[in-house]
Every structure is written in structure tokens, then in C-alpha cells.
Design an enzyme around this catalytic site. Structure first.
Site, short mmCIF file in Angstrom:
data_model
loop_
_atom_site.label_atom_id
_atom_site.label_comp_id
_atom_site.label_asym_id
_atom_site.label_seq_id
_atom_site.Cartn_x
_atom_site.Cartn_y
_atom_site.Cartn_z
N ARG A 1 0.82 -1.22 0.00
CA ARG A 1 0.00 0.00 0.00
C ARG A 1 0.85 1.27 0.00
O ARG A 1 0.36 2.34 -0.31
CB ARG A 1 -0.91 0.02 1.23
CG ARG A 1 -2.07 -0.96 1.12
CD ARG A 1 -2.95 -0.91 2.34
NE ARG A 1 -4.08 -1.83 2.19
CZ ARG A 1 -4.83 -2.26 3.18
NH1 ARG A 1 -4.58 -1.86 4.41
NH2 ARG A 1 -5.84 -3.08 2.96
N GLU B 1 -1.29 -8.87 -5.23
CA GLU B 1 -2.60 -9.52 -5.41
C GLU B 1 -2.45 -11.00 -5.76
O GLU B 1 -3.24 -11.82 -5.31
CB GLU B 1 -3.41 -8.78 -6.48
CG GLU B 1 -3.94 -7.42 -6.05
CD GLU B 1 -4.89 -7.49 -4.86
OE1 GLU B 1 -5.50 -8.55 -4.62
OE2 GLU B 1 -5.04 -6.47 -4.17
N THR C 1 -3.71 -16.99 0.46
CA THR C 1 -2.60 -16.91 1.41
C THR C 1 -2.82 -15.73 2.37
O THR C 1 -3.25 -14.67 1.94
CB THR C 1 -1.25 -16.73 0.67
OG1 THR C 1 -1.16 -17.69 -0.38
CG2 THR C 1 -0.08 -16.90 1.62
N TYR D 1 -11.34 -10.35 -10.59
CA TYR D 1 -11.02 -9.68 -9.33
C TYR D 1 -9.66 -8.97 -9.40
O TYR D 1 -9.53 -7.80 -9.06
CB TYR D 1 -11.02 -10.66 -8.15
CG TYR D 1 -10.28 -10.09 -6.97
CD1 TYR D 1 -10.87 -9.12 -6.17
CD2 TYR D 1 -8.96 -10.46 -6.70
CE1 TYR D 1 -10.17 -8.54 -5.12
CE2 TYR D 1 -8.26 -9.89 -5.65
CZ TYR D 1 -8.87 -8.92 -4.87
OH TYR D 1 -8.18 -8.34 -3.86
N ASP E 1 -13.98 -10.05 -4.17
CA ASP E 1 -13.43 -11.32 -3.71
C ASP E 1 -14.32 -11.89 -2.61
O ASP E 1 -15.41 -11.37 -2.34
CB ASP E 1 -11.99 -11.14 -3.23
CG ASP E 1 -11.89 -10.28 -1.96
OD1 ASP E 1 -12.91 -9.70 -1.52
OD2 ASP E 1 -10.77 -10.19 -1.39
N CYS F 1 -18.72 -7.40 15.18
CA CYS F 1 -19.73 -6.38 14.88
C CYS F 1 -19.53 -5.10 15.71
O CYS F 1 -19.83 -4.00 15.24
CB CYS F 1 -21.13 -6.93 15.08
SG CYS F 1 -21.49 -8.31 13.96
#
Length: 362
Positions: free
Chosen positions: A33, A45, A51, A128, A146, A208
Site C-alpha cells: 500500500r 494480489e 494466502t 477480481y 473477492d 460487529c
């Protein structure tokens, strides 16, 4: 005040702002990133397919350090490529990655194409992955759907559809397309992946309480988030019984190459035979290879699970008097630096290392 169920569209249009605000404050710091060039995103990717993120990090750094450009990946010898990938499994991923790099060099002068359609046409790049590269590296507002994203939306909308159905995935992609902010396409797609990877977890265990979308989530309101998403049952794996041999000769170990097609295609492996052989059967097999072994030592049973097949293995180890040309005989140094062994044999690595260190004298 009486509760009014929002329509899908009303619910969906509230997602981007909430999710991006959360992502800006909570996103994990990940090496791919930091500088999301097309090549770096592509490699990450492919590595991240099937993995875990933590497992990928050291491989990613090592891979990019050894092959920092598309051209160098395209030209890398196969042994180097497989060695860099050793332990990640699913080796066809890296072979297809190289085929894609070779196509980029041949057809695009080494510049990764900046359109979804051209990316999708490269070997090893599916819907994807093309969406992820296009949105993260080029800012193109296309979805990247995905398993994480399918799970998040199944719960948000309390949908009972089978997420393994391609039509369900396609429909969800169309819905997500309408939500993608054009100025933050990559961040939005990554925020969905991040939510699925860190909060809206699989196997009935969502967090949540930490979710920025819990007020919108129908499954949470209905209390059935743990039963979603729905998936059709997978076919049972085929069981294969195998006998694995650790055969050493003066500090080198016997390896052989698997067929060029099928499971672990073209990989080096420990010699083996079908079925679970007892000591007599194992000795006969060694003899059939033209080898003379001292007493064979029985190794622990082991198993390895592939996507569709499960290997159940027994192992035998022994020192042989002479090498035979049908096998490759590799030193410990060559194994460490040159030849990649699939993790399917991981249970036998400690014994193998010990025998190589001791020069096979037992």
C-alpha cells in the site's frame, strides 16, 4: 418512532462515506500500500490469493528485491522464480505471473496496461485481480469482488444467495460499481477488502462491535450475521495415499521432477510411490530405482491438503551407496539457494536437514 426498512439503494449509498472514514483511520500498514505502482499491486494480489497477509509480507519484500521490474520478472529463470515462491504454494500463480510479465514486455514495451480489459486479458489475471490493479494502481472505478467483499455485502443486505454462484458475484459487482467514488476507487475497494479481512470475519465470527457499518447491517439487526453468507457444499476431496523417500548419498539428497502437467507441475519433489509401503515394500522400491540402501528408517506419517486432493503419506529414510542418474542429487546448500521443494513435504524437512548436515552417516 416506527422502524422503516431502508431499500437496498438507500442502504448502499450510505456505505462509501462511512467506510472510507473508517479506512482512513484503521487501515493496516502493508508494504504494497505504501507505493501502489501497477507492478507492486499486481505481485501482491497474486501472492495474496489463498494466502494470509502476514505470511505474504516477507515473500513480497524478497520477491521485489530480487525482481524489481516487470522486465526482470519476465526474464527470470524458472528455478529462481520457484525458489522465490517456495512455501507460498499454488505455484501456477507465479508461473502465470511470469507469463503475464512476458506478455507485457512483448506487447506493451514493459509498461503494464492501464485498462481493466487489457489487464483482464493477461495470463493469470481474473476479474477480481484486474479490478484490484485497475482501481488501486490506476484509479479506475471498477469493482474488485473477492470472498471478503461477497461476505460483507451478503451480511449488509441479509442475502441468502449462494456466493459461489458466478451470477451472484456478477450481480454484486454491478451493485458495487454504482457506489465507487471516482476520486477514491482504489481506497474504496481496499476498504471493503480490509473490512472483510479484519472485522467482518468468516466462519461465524464477525466483530460487529468494531464495524463502521453495523447500523446499516441488516444481518446484524436480524441477529443472523453468523449464518451468512450462504455457500453451496464443496465436493469431498480425493484421498491419495503415498510413500515418500528421503534418500541421501554422501551429504546429498535425491530429488525428482514431477510431470509438466497436473498437481505441482514441473516441481522438484522427494521420490515417491503410490500407496503406503511397509519396510519390505519400501526396500523393494529403492532397489527398483537401482539403489542399494542400508537399513531404512521409518518416518512419521503426514498429510497435506491441496484444494481438491489430500495426500496421506508415510516416509522412509536411508543412506544409499551410489547415486543414480535418474535422480537429481542436491546438497544442503543447493536446496537452500536453488531448488524449491513444495511445502507438501514440510513434515519431512527436519529429518532431511539433519541428514544433510551429518552427511548422511547414520
Amino acid at each position: 418512532m416506527e422502524y422503516r426498512e431502508r431499500t437496498d439503494n438507500e442502504l448502499l449509498e450510505e456505505i462509501p462515506a462511512r467506510l472510507l472514514k473508517w479506512y482512513d483511520g484503521c487501515a493496516r500498514v502493508l508494504p504494497w500500500r505504501e507505493n501502489p505502482t501497477p507492478y507492486r499491486v499486481w505481485v501482491s494480489e497474486i501472492m495474496l490469493q489463498q494466502t494470509r497477509v502476514e505470511a505474504v509480507k516477507p515473500y513480497y519484500e524478497r520477491f521485489l528485491s530480487s525482481l524489481p521490474t516487470v522486465k526482470e520478472l519476465a526474464e527470470a529463470p524458472e528455478e529462481q522464480l520457484l525458489k522465490l515462491w517456495e512455501g507460498l504454494g499454488y505455484y501456477n500463480r507465479v508461473r502465470n505471473l511470469q507469463k503475464g510479465a512476458q506478455r507485457v514486455v512483448e506487447e506493451y514495451g514493459g509498461e503494464i496496461p492501464g485498462s481493466f480489459e487489457e489487464l483482464r486479458a493477461l495470463p493469470g489475471i481474473g476479474e477480481y485481480t484486474a479490478g484490484a490493479i485497475a482501481s488501486i494502481a490506476f484509479g479506475i472505478p471498477v469493482p474488485a469482488v473477492d470472498g471478503n467483499v461477497l461476505r460483507v455485502f451478503s451480511r449488509l443486505l441479509a442475502r441468502e444467495d449462494d456466493i459461489l454462484d458466478p451470477n451472484v458475484k456478477k450481480r454484486m459487482g454491478q451493485e458495487i460499481s454504482k457506489l465507487i467514488p471516482h476520486d477514491r476507487a482504489g481506497d474504496f475497494n481496499q476498504s471493503l477488502m480490509e473490512l472483510g479481512a479484519t472485522v467482518c470475519l468468516p466462519n461465524g465470527a464477525p466483530k460487529c462491535g468494531e464495524c463502521p457499518l453495523r447500523e446499516l447491517c441488516r444481518a446484524h439487526r436480524l441477529g443472523n450475521e453468523e449464518s451468512l453468507p450462504k455457500k453451496s457444499a464443496k465436493k469431498a476431496r480425493k484421498i491419495e495415499e503415498r510413500t515418500v523417500f528421503l534418500l541421501t548419498c554422501r551429504g546429498k539428497i535425491a530429488l525428482c521432477k514431477r510431470p509438466e502437467k497436473g498437481l505441482l507441475a514441473g516441481m522438484w519433489e522427494l521420490p515417491g510411490a503410490a500407496g503406503k509401503l511397509d519396510e519390505t515394500g519400501a526396500a523393494e522400491q529403492v532397489k527398483a530405482w537401482g539403489l542399494q540402501a542400508q537399513k531404512l528408517k521409518k518416518l512419521p506419517a503426514a498429510k497435506h491438503i491441496f484444494t481438491h486432493v489430500e495426500w496421506r503419506m508415510v516416509g522412509w529414510a536411508g543412506e544409499v551407496k551410489e547415486e543414480v542418474p535418474d535422480f537429481l542429487w542436491a546438497s544442503g546448500e543447493e536446496l537452500a539457494e536453488k531448488y524449491a521443494l513444495p511445502s507438501a513435504f514440510r513434515a519431512y524437512f527436519p529429518e532431511m536437514e539433519q541428514r544433510l548436515k551429518q552427511g548422511g552417516n547414520h
